[in-house]
Design a protein around this motif. Structure first.
Motif, PDB file in Angstrom:
ATOM      1  N   VAL A 108      -5.408  12.598  -2.224  1.00 17.79           N
ATOM      2  CA  VAL A 108      -5.343  11.223  -1.727  1.00 17.79           C
ATOM      3  C   VAL A 108      -6.305  10.337  -2.516  1.00 17.79           C
ATOM      4  CG1 VAL A 108      -5.876   9.768   0.271  1.00 17.79           C
ATOM      5  CG2 VAL A 108      -4.505  11.822   0.561  1.00 17.79           C
ATOM      6  N   ALA A 109      -7.479  10.856  -2.852  1.00 20.15           N
ATOM      7  CA  ALA A 109      -8.445  10.068  -3.628  1.00 20.15           C
ATOM      8  C   ALA A 109      -7.912   9.771  -5.029  1.00 20.15           C
ATOM      9  CB  ALA A 109      -9.775  10.810  -3.722  1.00 20.15           C
ATOM     10  N   ILE A 111      -4.643   9.463  -5.813  1.00 19.08           N
ATOM     11  CA  ILE A 111      -3.476   8.578  -5.712  1.00 19.08           C
ATOM     12  C   ILE A 111      -3.874   7.161  -5.321  1.00 19.08           C
ATOM     13  CG2 ILE A 111      -1.358   8.152  -4.427  1.00 19.08           C
ATOM     14  CD1 ILE A 111      -1.010  11.187  -4.241  1.00 19.08           C
ATOM     15  N   PHE A 112      -4.744   7.035  -4.339  1.00 18.07           N
ATOM     16  CA  PHE A 112      -5.129   5.728  -3.822  1.00 18.07           C
ATOM     17  C   PHE A 112      -6.543   5.415  -4.282  1.00 18.07           C
ATOM     18  CE2 PHE A 112      -2.166   7.588  -0.777  1.00 18.07           C
ATOM     19  CZ  PHE A 112      -1.178   6.621  -0.777  1.00 18.07           C
ATOM     20  N   HIS A 113      -6.733   4.232  -4.806  1.00 21.38           N
ATOM     21  CA  HIS A 113      -8.046   3.820  -5.297  1.00 21.38           C
ATOM     22  C   HIS A 113      -8.708   2.928  -4.258  1.00 21.38           C
ATOM     23  CE1 HIS A 113      -7.165   5.539  -9.164  1.00 21.38           C
ATOM     24  NE2 HIS A 113      -5.989   4.916  -9.141  1.00 21.38           N
ATOM     25  N   SER A 114      -9.886   3.313  -3.838  1.00 23.49           N
ATOM     26  CA  SER A 114     -10.578   2.528  -2.836  1.00 23.49           C
ATOM     27  C   SER A 114     -11.237   1.307  -3.473  1.00 23.49           C
ATOM     28  CB  SER A 114     -11.629   3.383  -2.127  1.00 23.49           C
ATOM     29  OG  SER A 114     -12.606   3.781  -3.042  1.00 23.49           O
ATOM     30  N   HIS A 115     -11.450   0.314  -2.675  1.00 23.43           N
ATOM     31  CA  HIS A 115     -12.119  -0.897  -3.150  1.00 23.43           C
ATOM     32  C   HIS A 115     -12.761  -1.592  -1.953  1.00 23.43           C
ATOM     33  CE1 HIS A 115      -8.021  -2.031  -2.001  1.00 23.43           C
ATOM     34  NE2 HIS A 115      -8.519  -3.200  -1.668  1.00 23.43           N
ATOM     35  N   LYS A 117     -13.620  -4.472   0.733  1.00 21.61           N
ATOM     36  CA  LYS A 117     -12.760  -5.377   1.489  1.00 21.61           C
ATOM     37  C   LYS A 117     -12.957  -6.825   1.078  1.00 21.61           C
ATOM     38  CE  LYS A 117     -12.245  -2.554   5.575  1.00 21.61           C
ATOM     39  NZ  LYS A 117     -12.401  -2.476   7.019  1.00 21.61           N
TER      40      LYS A 117
END
Length: 118
Positions: A108-109, A111-115, A117
């Protein structure tokens, strides 16, 4: 009928957690730890086994089920390997679930990139 039993028991365990969050000053981390510890204690004294036989995944999937798995692993390892099983049994019994959680978290880390808010 098995699905209904699992849904009701799992839902009740989750409802207990939600009640603890809403009406106590316990942090979510302390509630999670208390669920695992209660699963170990109830599994160790043999009270969680009837719930697992009744509800199946409704009792084994929540965090109390993880504690139950640890207690069962230790009990089986001590019976087969002696005292050293007290150190290795819990990890052997729960290693599949821990590994799956870690691999899925990495996937999941990736595939999806956190950023932020903001």
């Amino acid at each position: 009928m098995d699905c209904i039993k699992a849904f009701v028991v799992g839902g009740l365990l989750c409802a207990i957690g939600q009640i603890l969050i809403d009406y106590t000053k316990l942090t979510p981390a302390r509630i999670l730890v208390s669920f695992v510890v209660s699963g170990v204690i109830l599994g160790g004294i043999g009270l969680y086994e009837p719930l697992v036989k009744f509800a199946g995944a409704g009792a084994t999937v929540p965090l109390t089920g993880f504690g139950y798995s640890l207690a069962n692993g230790v009990r089986e390892a001590v019976d087969s390997e002696g005292l050293i099983g007290a150190l290795t049994g819990g990890l052997c019994a729960s290693s599949g679930g821990i590994t799956a959680a870690m691999l899925l978290a990495v996937l999941v880390a990736l595939i999806f990139h956190s950023h932020d808010k903001s």
